[in-house]
Design a protein around this motif. Structure first.
Motif, PDB file in Angstrom:
ATOM      1  N   LYS A 257     -36.858  30.979   6.179  1.00 39.84           N
ATOM      2  CA  LYS A 257     -35.725  30.780   7.094  1.00 39.84           C
ATOM      3  C   LYS A 257     -35.922  29.512   7.916  1.00 39.84           C
ATOM      4  N   HIS A 261     -30.877  29.801  10.163  1.00 46.42           N
ATOM      5  CA  HIS A 261     -30.808  31.164   9.635  1.00 46.42           C
ATOM      6  C   HIS A 261     -31.078  32.195  10.740  1.00 46.42           C
ATOM      7  N   ILE A 262     -32.101  31.920  11.545  1.00 50.08           N
ATOM      8  CA  ILE A 262     -32.467  32.859  12.608  1.00 50.08           C
ATOM      9  C   ILE A 262     -31.335  32.981  13.622  1.00 50.08           C
ATOM     10  N   GLU A 265     -28.588  35.114  12.202  1.00 48.93           N
ATOM     11  CA  GLU A 265     -28.969  36.535  12.196  1.00 48.93           C
ATOM     12  C   GLU A 265     -28.822  37.159  13.578  1.00 48.93           C
ATOM     13  N   HIS A 267     -26.621  36.300  15.733  1.00 50.66           N
ATOM     14  CA  HIS A 267     -25.240  36.090  16.209  1.00 50.66           C
ATOM     15  C   HIS A 267     -25.230  35.177  17.433  1.00 50.66           C
ATOM     16  N   CYS A 290     -30.439  32.383  -0.059  1.00 44.42           N
ATOM     17  CA  CYS A 290     -29.337  32.577   0.897  1.00 44.42           C
ATOM     18  C   CYS A 290     -29.248  31.411   1.879  1.00 44.42           C
ATOM     19  N   LEU A 295     -25.576  34.594   5.249  1.00 37.53           N
ATOM     20  CA  LEU A 295     -25.967  35.526   6.307  1.00 37.53           C
ATOM     21  C   LEU A 295     -24.790  35.826   7.236  1.00 37.53           C
ATOM     22  N   ARG A 299     -22.973  39.483   7.587  1.00 40.50           N
ATOM     23  CA  ARG A 299     -22.965  40.179   8.879  1.00 40.50           C
ATOM     24  C   ARG A 299     -21.566  40.232   9.473  1.00 40.50           C
TER      25      ARG A 299
END
Length: 355
Positions: A257, A261-262, A265, A267, A290, A295, A299
């Protein structure tokens, strides 16, 4: 993974290292200059909610935190009559005997059963004047000694939010790359706990080569400082790292990641916006293929999905499961409506899509 780089240079054996001070005739020394210790939530000490961690228990973050034997018997480790000065001499140099000098040297090089040196202890208990004197006169090798939890004095100064001590440690050559039992450098600690001033002191005037090494260091979870700052939503720390040239697309070591990406994840729209504005690769892929868009769609985060699309995210990238971001929308009309195109290509053939 085993922790690495434990500093050497402890001057006494395991059997007698805590005895040299107690048995050294401490009555011949002067009192330590000290600021009033602030261990009960006084202004400028640890952040709210961290006092419980300092008070002991399974979650304590440092070998001396919450150790009543250290707190109650600090006078045995830092004698009531101890000389700390730039010349390591007593107030009356002429009366200072060879034995007293040896005893004073023993004091400065002794470690406790938890592996803490006197430098660790004066930082933990906020004896600021003593900390300044010690850091100024002791060699780098002593300043880099790690305790049983592999923490250096720099780690503790950052955790307890003592930027002035951090600055002095750095000026006197303390290492920024040493890692504690979790693989965290002092800068990792700053990024986790929001110690902006401490982080600034560590980064300020550091050479680009040294900064790259610090920025690329991963803890035992595979996280660099940028990943940690993003994970804990420390936006000011993220901005500081960016200002100093941190690689925005560096991947963490377990799943590949990036910080983007983090942020997706979590939001964390603010972090996503910040990373994209500063030039993060919107199409960077994890080890499973991905992208951030995968992601966000997975989500069902419409806000971040929109932002990624506006930043030019490639909607047709396939992950290791051969899925595009559109596939992950799974019939969610709200998400599908965000994709700003009227048709897609599958294996080179244009297929109309009606939203």
């Amino acid at each position: 993974m085993e922790p690495s780089g434990r500093a050497k240079g402890k001057f006494e054996s395991e059997e007698n290292r805590t005895d040299s001070v107690i048995d050294s005739g401490i009555d011949s020394f002067r009192s330590l200059p000290r600021d009033e210790p602030r261990l009960s939530g006084a202004a400028g000490s640890s952040a709210p909610g961290e006092q419980d961690k300092l008070s002991g228990g399974d979650e304590r973050l440092d070998s001396a935190y919450g150790s009543s034997s250290i707190v109650d018997n600090l006078s045995e480790i830092i004698p009531d009559k101890c000389s700390i000065s730039g010349t390591l001499s007593s107030q009356n140099t002429e009366e200072n005997t060879e034995d007293e000098e040896e005893e004073e040297e023993n004091l400065l090089t002794t470690v406790t059963e938890d592996g803490d040196t006197i430098v660790h202890l004066v930082i933990i208990h906020e004896y600021k004047a003593a900390a300044y004197d010690l850091i100024s006169i002791l060699p780098k090798e002593v300043l880099d000694i790690q305790n049983n939890l592999y923490q250096t004095p720099m780690h503790l100064a950052v955790y307890l939010n003592q930027p002035d001590v951090v600055k002095l440690l750095k000026e006197n050559g303390a290492c920024l790359e040493l890692q504690d039992q979790d693989g965290n450098t002092p800068l990792h600690v700053a990024c986790e706990h929001g110690r902006l001033e401490c982080a600034n002191e560590m980064i300020l005037d550091s050479s680009p080569t040294k900064l790259v090494q610090v920025f690329e260091t991963q803890n035992w979870r595979g996280l660099t400082c940028l990943h940690v700052a993003t994970l804990h939503k420390q936006h000011r720390l993220m901005k500081l790292l960016m200002k100093k040239g941190v690689d925005l697309n560096i991947q963490e070591g377990t799943s590949g990641k990036t910080a983007l990406h983090i942020a997706v994840e979590l939001h964390d729209n603010e972090a996503v916006a910040l990373l994209l504005i500063k030039g993060a690769n919107v199409d960077a892929a994890m080890l499973n293929g991905c992208t951030a868009l995968h992601l966000a769609v997975g989500r069902q985060d419409a806000t971040i999905t929109t932002r990624l699309c506006q930043a030019g995210a490639d909607k047709m990238i396939r992950n290791m499961e051969d899925e595009t971001a559109l596939d992950l929308a799974d019939g969610n009309d709200d998400i599908l409506a965000l994709f700003p195109f009227d048709d897609i290509q599958i294996m080179g053939r244009t297929v109309g899509v009606n939203f």
